[in-house]
Design a protein around this motif. Structure first.
Motif, PDB file in Angstrom:
ATOM      1  N   ASP A  44     -13.530  35.358  -8.664  1.00 14.13           N
ATOM      2  CA  ASP A  44     -13.674  35.340  -7.208  1.00 14.13           C
ATOM      3  C   ASP A  44     -12.344  35.104  -6.496  1.00 14.13           C
ATOM      4  OD1 ASP A  44     -16.529  35.645  -7.284  1.00 14.13           O
ATOM      5  OD2 ASP A  44     -16.682  33.531  -7.827  1.00 14.13           O
ATOM      6  N   VAL A  45     -11.572  34.120  -6.967  1.00 16.91           N
ATOM      7  CA  VAL A  45     -10.343  33.725  -6.274  1.00 16.91           C
ATOM      8  C   VAL A  45      -9.246  33.426  -7.285  1.00 16.91           C
ATOM      9  CG1 VAL A  45      -9.292  32.029  -4.702  1.00 16.91           C
ATOM     10  CG2 VAL A  45     -11.668  32.714  -4.369  1.00 16.91           C
ATOM     11  N   LEU A  46      -8.033  33.894  -6.981  1.00 19.16           N
ATOM     12  CA  LEU A  46      -6.848  33.539  -7.746  1.00 19.16           C
ATOM     13  C   LEU A  46      -5.930  32.744  -6.842  1.00 19.16           C
ATOM     14  CD1 LEU A  46      -4.988  33.792 -10.267  1.00 19.16           C
ATOM     15  CD2 LEU A  46      -3.972  35.765  -9.117  1.00 19.16           C
ATOM     16  N   LEU A  47      -5.553  31.557  -7.276  1.00 23.21           N
ATOM     17  CA  LEU A  47      -4.547  30.766  -6.566  1.00 23.21           C
ATOM     18  C   LEU A  47      -3.199  31.131  -7.172  1.00 23.21           C
ATOM     19  CD1 LEU A  47      -6.269  27.255  -6.453  1.00 23.21           C
ATOM     20  CD2 LEU A  47      -6.430  29.134  -4.807  1.00 23.21           C
ATOM     21  N   HIS A  48      -2.295  31.623  -6.356  1.00 18.62           N
ATOM     22  CA  HIS A  48      -0.959  32.026  -6.797  1.00 18.62           C
ATOM     23  C   HIS A  48       0.009  30.975  -6.260  1.00 18.62           C
ATOM     24  CE1 HIS A  48       2.706  34.599  -6.810  1.00 18.62           C
ATOM     25  NE2 HIS A  48       2.183  34.955  -7.965  1.00 18.62           N
ATOM     26  N   ILE A  49       0.539  30.145  -7.144  1.00 16.11           N
ATOM     27  CA  ILE A  49       1.318  28.978  -6.738  1.00 16.11           C
ATOM     28  C   ILE A  49       2.792  29.206  -7.034  1.00 16.11           C
ATOM     29  CG2 ILE A  49       1.647  26.514  -7.099  1.00 16.11           C
ATOM     30  CD1 ILE A  49      -1.357  26.395  -7.706  1.00 16.11           C
ATOM     31  N   THR A  50       3.611  29.109  -5.990  1.00 15.36           N
ATOM     32  CA  THR A  50       5.042  29.362  -6.130  1.00 15.36           C
ATOM     33  C   THR A  50       5.909  28.150  -5.814  1.00 15.36           C
ATOM     34  OG1 THR A  50       5.217  30.161  -3.860  1.00 15.36           O
ATOM     35  CG2 THR A  50       4.727  31.807  -5.568  1.00 15.36           C
ATOM     36  N   THR A  51       5.298  27.057  -5.402  1.00 14.59           N
ATOM     37  CA  THR A  51       6.047  25.850  -5.065  1.00 14.59           C
ATOM     38  C   THR A  51       5.242  24.618  -5.466  1.00 14.59           C
ATOM     39  OG1 THR A  51       7.009  24.538  -3.261  1.00 14.59           O
ATOM     40  CG2 THR A  51       5.158  25.941  -2.688  1.00 14.59           C
ATOM     41  N   PRO A  52       5.916  23.574  -5.958  1.00 13.18           N
ATOM     42  CA  PRO A  52       5.182  22.359  -6.324  1.00 13.18           C
ATOM     43  C   PRO A  52       4.574  21.651  -5.112  1.00 13.18           C
ATOM     44  CG  PRO A  52       7.545  21.995  -6.540  1.00 13.18           C
ATOM     45  CD  PRO A  52       7.351  23.456  -6.253  1.00 13.18           C
ATOM     46  N   ASN A  53       5.086  21.947  -3.915  1.00 11.49           N
ATOM     47  CA  ASN A  53       4.524  21.345  -2.700  1.00 11.49           C
ATOM     48  C   ASN A  53       3.093  21.793  -2.443  1.00 11.49           C
ATOM     49  OD1 ASN A  53       6.984  20.092  -2.257  1.00 11.49           O
ATOM     50  ND2 ASN A  53       7.742  21.732  -0.951  1.00 11.49           N
ATOM     51  N   ALA A  54       2.670  22.859  -3.106  1.00 11.34           N
ATOM     52  CA  ALA A  54       1.318  23.381  -2.930  1.00 11.34           C
ATOM     53  C   ALA A  54       0.277  22.615  -3.741  1.00 11.34           C
ATOM     54  CB  ALA A  54       1.279  24.851  -3.320  1.00 11.34           C
ATOM     55  N   ALA A  55       0.710  21.739  -4.628  1.00  8.38           N
ATOM     56  CA  ALA A  55      -0.224  21.064  -5.532  1.00  8.38           C
ATOM     57  C   ALA A  55      -1.388  20.365  -4.824  1.00  8.38           C
ATOM     58  CB  ALA A  55       0.523  20.084  -6.446  1.00  8.38           C
TER      59      ALA A  55
END
Length: 96
Positions: A2-13
């Motif tokens: 359903d959803v992919l979280l694409h994380i490019t920065t540790p601030n997004a944790a």
């Protein structure tokens, strides 16, 4: 998926953890790909707990080696090809 979280920065944790818990609670199928210094998010306890509900979690192996050299990777290591495959599989992508 359903959803992919694409994380490019540790601030997004923190945001990724909250989204992960919400998606799991709703019974959604979701996954996560971490790249750039976003691989550092795996060091955040809340995020590491939230990904237990994910169908698949992978990191860019090059990013892992660059930013987390010497640390054991707790999830699948993959290439940007894995990233592309996950994006193609996902109905929605959330970039953080």
């Amino acid at each position: 998926m359903d959803v992919l979280l694409h994380i490019t920065t540790p601030n997004a944790a923190p945001v990724a953890a909250a989204l992960g818990w919400a998606l799991t609670a709703e019974g959604a199928s979701w996954g996560c790909f971490l790249t750039n210094d976003g691989v550092k998010a795996l060091g955040e306890a809340e995020f590491s707990t939230a990904i237990d509900g994910a169908a698949r979690v992978a990191v860019c192996e090059h990013s892992w080696d660059l930013h987390m050299a010497g640390a054991d990777c707790p999830v699948e290591r993959g290439s940007q090809t894995v990233n592309s495959a996950l994006m193609a599989e996902a109905a929605r992508v959330v970039s953080l």
